[in-house]
Design a protein around this motif. Structure first.
Motif, PDB file in Angstrom:
ATOM      1  N   TYR A   1       0.984  -0.979   0.091  1.00  0.00           N
ATOM      2  CA  TYR A   1       0.217   0.151  -0.014  1.00  0.00           C
ATOM      3  C   TYR A   1       0.594   1.203   0.439  1.00  0.00           C
ATOM      4  CZ  TYR A   1      -2.705   4.039   2.161  1.00  0.00           C
ATOM      5  OH  TYR A   1      -2.971   4.482   2.973  1.00  0.00           O
ATOM      6  N   THR A   2       0.547   2.052  -0.713  1.00  0.00           N
ATOM      7  CA  THR A   2       1.691   3.398  -0.890  1.00  0.00           C
ATOM      8  C   THR A   2       0.664   4.578  -0.837  1.00  0.00           C
ATOM      9  OG1 THR A   2       3.160   2.665  -3.020  1.00  0.00           O
ATOM     10  CG2 THR A   2       2.659   4.664  -2.581  1.00  0.00           C
ATOM     11  N   CYS A   3       0.551   5.022   0.644  1.00  0.00           N
ATOM     12  CA  CYS A   3       0.109   6.268   0.864  1.00  0.00           C
ATOM     13  C   CYS A   3       0.500   7.565   0.820  1.00  0.00           C
ATOM     14  CB  CYS A   3      -0.053   5.914   2.786  1.00  0.00           C
ATOM     15  SG  CYS A   3      -0.596   7.660   3.104  1.00  0.00           S
ATOM     16  N   HIS A   4      -0.652   8.126  -0.081  1.00  0.00           N
ATOM     17  CA  HIS A   4      -0.049   9.668  -0.816  1.00  0.00           C
ATOM     18  C   HIS A   4      -0.100  10.601   0.156  1.00  0.00           C
ATOM     19  CE1 HIS A   4       0.913   7.718  -4.968  1.00  0.00           C
ATOM     20  NE2 HIS A   4       0.517   6.281  -4.162  1.00  0.00           N
ATOM     21  N   GLY A   5      -0.581  10.353   1.355  1.00  0.00           N
ATOM     22  CA  GLY A   5      -0.548  11.314   2.173  1.00  0.00           C
ATOM     23  C   GLY A   5      -2.184  10.827   3.600  1.00  0.00           C
ATOM     24  N   PHE A   6      -1.914  10.539   4.305  1.00  0.00           N
ATOM     25  CA  PHE A   6      -2.792  10.099   5.232  1.00  0.00           C
ATOM     26  C   PHE A   6      -3.777  11.737   5.630  1.00  0.00           C
ATOM     27  CE2 PHE A   6       0.548   6.970   7.299  1.00  0.00           C
ATOM     28  CZ  PHE A   6       0.071   6.460   6.648  1.00  0.00           C
TER      29      PHE A   6
ATOM     30  N   ALA B   1      -9.250   3.144   9.993  1.00  0.00           N
ATOM     31  CA  ALA B   1      -9.900   2.604   9.361  1.00  0.00           C
ATOM     32  C   ALA B   1      -8.716   2.284   8.376  1.00  0.00           C
ATOM     33  CB  ALA B   1     -10.591   3.552   7.794  1.00  0.00           C
ATOM     34  N   GLU B   2      -7.907   3.815   8.996  1.00  0.00           N
ATOM     35  CA  GLU B   2      -6.388   2.783   7.839  1.00  0.00           C
ATOM     36  C   GLU B   2      -5.419   2.050   8.930  1.00  0.00           C
ATOM     37  OE1 GLU B   2      -4.182   3.633   6.047  1.00  0.00           O
ATOM     38  OE2 GLU B   2      -5.054   5.592   4.645  1.00  0.00           O
TER      39      GLU B   2
ATOM     40  N   ALA C   1      -4.436  -2.104   8.043  1.00  0.00           N
ATOM     41  CA  ALA C   1      -2.315  -2.259   8.606  1.00  0.00           C
ATOM     42  C   ALA C   1      -2.034  -3.656   9.012  1.00  0.00           C
ATOM     43  CB  ALA C   1      -2.272  -1.096   9.169  1.00  0.00           C
ATOM     44  N   LYS C   2      -3.434  -4.269   9.611  1.00  0.00           N
ATOM     45  CA  LYS C   2      -3.254  -5.851   9.966  1.00  0.00           C
ATOM     46  C   LYS C   2      -2.891  -6.243   8.961  1.00  0.00           C
ATOM     47  CE  LYS C   2      -6.137  -5.162  14.270  1.00  0.00           C
ATOM     48  NZ  LYS C   2      -7.402  -5.220  14.075  1.00  0.00           N
TER      49      LYS C   2
ATOM     50  N   VAL D   1       6.787   8.369  10.045  1.00  0.00           N
ATOM     51  CA  VAL D   1       6.504   8.560  11.849  1.00  0.00           C
ATOM     52  C   VAL D   1       5.592   8.226  12.231  1.00  0.00           C
ATOM     53  CG1 VAL D   1       7.133  10.125  13.967  1.00  0.00           C
ATOM     54  CG2 VAL D   1       8.774  10.472  11.448  1.00  0.00           C
ATOM     55  N   ASN D   2       3.974   9.012  11.799  1.00  0.00           N
ATOM     56  CA  ASN D   2       2.875   8.225  12.697  1.00  0.00           C
ATOM     57  C   ASN D   2       2.524   6.825  12.169  1.00  0.00           C
ATOM     58  OD1 ASN D   2       2.485  10.520  13.780  1.00  0.00           O
ATOM     59  ND2 ASN D   2       1.307  10.976  11.375  1.00  0.00           N
ATOM     60  N   ALA D   3       2.955   6.879  11.187  1.00  0.00           N
ATOM     61  CA  ALA D   3       2.248   4.782  10.758  1.00  0.00           C
ATOM     62  C   ALA D   3       4.027   3.907  11.278  1.00  0.00           C
ATOM     63  CB  ALA D   3       2.844   4.187   8.974  1.00  0.00           C
ATOM     64  N   LYS D   4       4.690   4.126  11.833  1.00  0.00           N
ATOM     65  CA  LYS D   4       5.492   3.179  12.666  1.00  0.00           C
ATOM     66  C   LYS D   4       4.863   3.077  13.901  1.00  0.00           C
ATOM     67  CE  LYS D   4       9.798   3.294   9.762  1.00  0.00           C
ATOM     68  NZ  LYS D   4      11.437   3.951   9.358  1.00  0.00           N
ATOM     69  N   LYS D   5       4.727   4.749  13.892  1.00  0.00           N
ATOM     70  CA  LYS D   5       3.788   4.987  15.640  1.00  0.00           C
ATOM     71  C   LYS D   5       2.782   3.661  15.680  1.00  0.00           C
ATOM     72  CE  LYS D   5       2.783   7.943  18.860  1.00  0.00           C
ATOM     73  NZ  LYS D   5       2.638   9.599  19.171  1.00  0.00           N
ATOM     74  N   TYR D   6       2.201   3.375  14.635  1.00  0.00           N
ATOM     75  CA  TYR D   6       0.310   3.345  15.616  1.00  0.00           C
ATOM     76  C   TYR D   6       0.297   1.867  15.273  1.00  0.00           C
ATOM     77  CZ  TYR D   6      -0.600   8.471  16.636  1.00  0.00           C
ATOM     78  OH  TYR D   6       0.201   9.606  17.298  1.00  0.00           O
ATOM     79  N   PHE D   7       0.980   1.819  13.608  1.00  0.00           N
ATOM     80  CA  PHE D   7       0.469   0.612  12.831  1.00  0.00           C
ATOM     81  C   PHE D   7       1.171  -0.900  13.122  1.00  0.00           C
ATOM     82  CE2 PHE D   7      -1.467   3.623   9.379  1.00  0.00           C
ATOM     83  CZ  PHE D   7      -2.395   4.114  10.360  1.00  0.00           C
ATOM     84  N   CYS D   8       1.083  -2.260  12.426  1.00  0.00           N
ATOM     85  CA  CYS D   8       1.696  -3.312  13.363  1.00  0.00           C
ATOM     86  C   CYS D   8       2.294  -3.405  11.895  1.00  0.00           C
ATOM     87  CB  CYS D   8       0.366  -4.324  13.576  1.00  0.00           C
ATOM     88  SG  CYS D   8      -0.663  -4.484  11.701  1.00  0.00           S
ATOM     89  N   CYS D   9       2.034  -3.033  10.243  1.00  0.00           N
ATOM     90  CA  CYS D   9       3.122  -3.339   9.422  1.00  0.00           C
ATOM     91  C   CYS D   9       4.083  -3.068   9.001  1.00  0.00           C
ATOM     92  CB  CYS D   9       1.994  -3.759   7.969  1.00  0.00           C
ATOM     93  SG  CYS D   9       1.666  -1.067   8.141  1.00  0.00           S
TER      94      CYS D   9
END
Length: 371
Positions: free
Chosen positions: A115-120, A137-138, A142-143, A157-165
């Protein structure tokens, strides 16, 4: 398979699809991988190019269209059951969430999901509703993600902080700098300026953006209104269309700058128009990247830009170029300074945002991740 809710988004994926299919041409042919069949699934509201097959799926952009989301989910489940895909590369928030949910069973069978996120839609300073809706939802989707790619540091930073993938950042989607090699001659630039409605000695501010709330045209007009009223040789050129254009036109009239603001609408020669301008002033509230700013840089414009995650990355946090979103006076001050000394606000194009750099990074990701 590539997926995005809108067909328009496939323009960012065309170089990747060509690379996977072995169809890249010079000067990028050395980056070809080849050997992959590449399909594309989207709403198909316009033609999709560079895919082997294109499938129409009833994606909706609005997160609240649950009827269409359910239909799109069923359509994708059927497609995945009927085709032996090895990997799915998904884009756009709603489209990617539906895709990852529909691909849960396929993923259990070994299909890799990128998944490429082009801006949360959730970001530092975003409305609470964005965190309540999009963040949740994100986080859930991410699971079911094998690799999440971000294109700016804050999202990483936010993806690494909040998501498990697993999370990987690359610098943008890749700008084909070769398209900017052919500069307008002085004579052609003069002719285009005249066609647009600019005089030879006009100092031209520009902004290429859809007329929507996020692009924040209102702040731009209010921030430069005094400058335009004081000097008839300063003009503001706005390129784009959108639902708020009439509101912004009315504001220009209310501020008594309607004769200084040129609404050019949607144009196919944006690169040429930007060469006729002196300073890009971008006021967007949020950007995943800031593609229009980078294109303006390639066209030789100076830049004065709002302090958001995408813009900060472009200038490496150099405050010289940045103004705060709640500071119209700060915006006006920077624009006045840039008119006096435009060279101070010119930026050398960061090569990390070039198409070659982006393709090289994605090729390595595909080779390491997909085998």
């Amino acid at each position: 398979m590539f997926t995005s809710h809108t067909a328009n988004f496939h323009k960012f994926n065309r170089p990747l699809m060509r690379m996977l299919r072995g169809k890249l041409e010079a000067p990028y042919s050395d980056l070809n991988m080849g050997g992959w069949q590449v399909d594309y699934a989207c709403a198909c509201e316009e033609p999709v190019f560079d895919a082997d097959r294109v499938f129409q799926v009833d994606f909706a952009r609005s997160p609240l269209r649950f009827d269409k989301h359910a239909r799109a989910y069923r359509q994708l489940k059927k497609l995945l059951a009927e085709n032996d895909y090895e990997a799915i590369h998904t884009h756009t928030p709603v489209g990617s969430i539906i895709t990852r949910l529909a691909a849960k069973s396929a993923r259990k069978k070994g299909v890799k999901i990128i998944y490429t996120c082009h801006g949360f839609h959730f970001y530092d300073g975003a409305p609470k509703k964005n965190w309540l809706l999009y963040y949740r939802a994100e986080k859930m989707a991410a699971k079911y993600t094998d690799l999440l790619i971000t294109i700016n540091r804050e999202d990483e930073v936010n993806a690494k902080k909040y998501f498990c993938c697993p999370v990987k950042m690359i610098d943008g989607v890749g700008i084909d700098t070769t398209k900017f090699n052919n500069k307008l001659s002085t004579a052609k630039k003069a002719d285009l300026r005249k066609e647009i409605g600019l005089k030879k000695d006009d100092f031209v501010l520009c902004y290429v953006a859809e007329f929507i709330d996020r692009k924040n045209h209102e702040m731009l007009l209010r921030g430069v209104a005094n400058i335009l009223r004081e000097n008839n040789n300063v003009k503001l050129v706005l390129l784009g269309k959108g639902k708020l254009i009439n509101k912004i036109k009315a504001l220009a009239k209310e501020l008594r700058i309607e004769n200084q603001v040129l609404f050019l609408g949607y144009r196919n020669d944006v690169f040429n128009v930007l060469q006729c301008c002196n300073l890009c002033v971008a006021t967007s509230k949020s950007e995943g990247l800031g593609l229009g700013v980078l294109e303006a840089v390639l066209c030789g414009c100076g830049i004065v830009i709002s302090d958001n995650r995408g813009h900060r990355d472009i200038v490496d946090d150099d405050q010289k170029y940045l103004f705060k979103l709640d500071d119209e006076a700060g915006l006006e001050k920077k624009v006045r300074d840039a008119i006096k000394n435009t060279a101070k606000y010119q930026l050398k194009f960061p090569e990390r945002y070039s198409l070659r750099s982006s393709l090289s990074e994605m090729k390595k990701i595909y080779e390491d991740f997909l085998g």
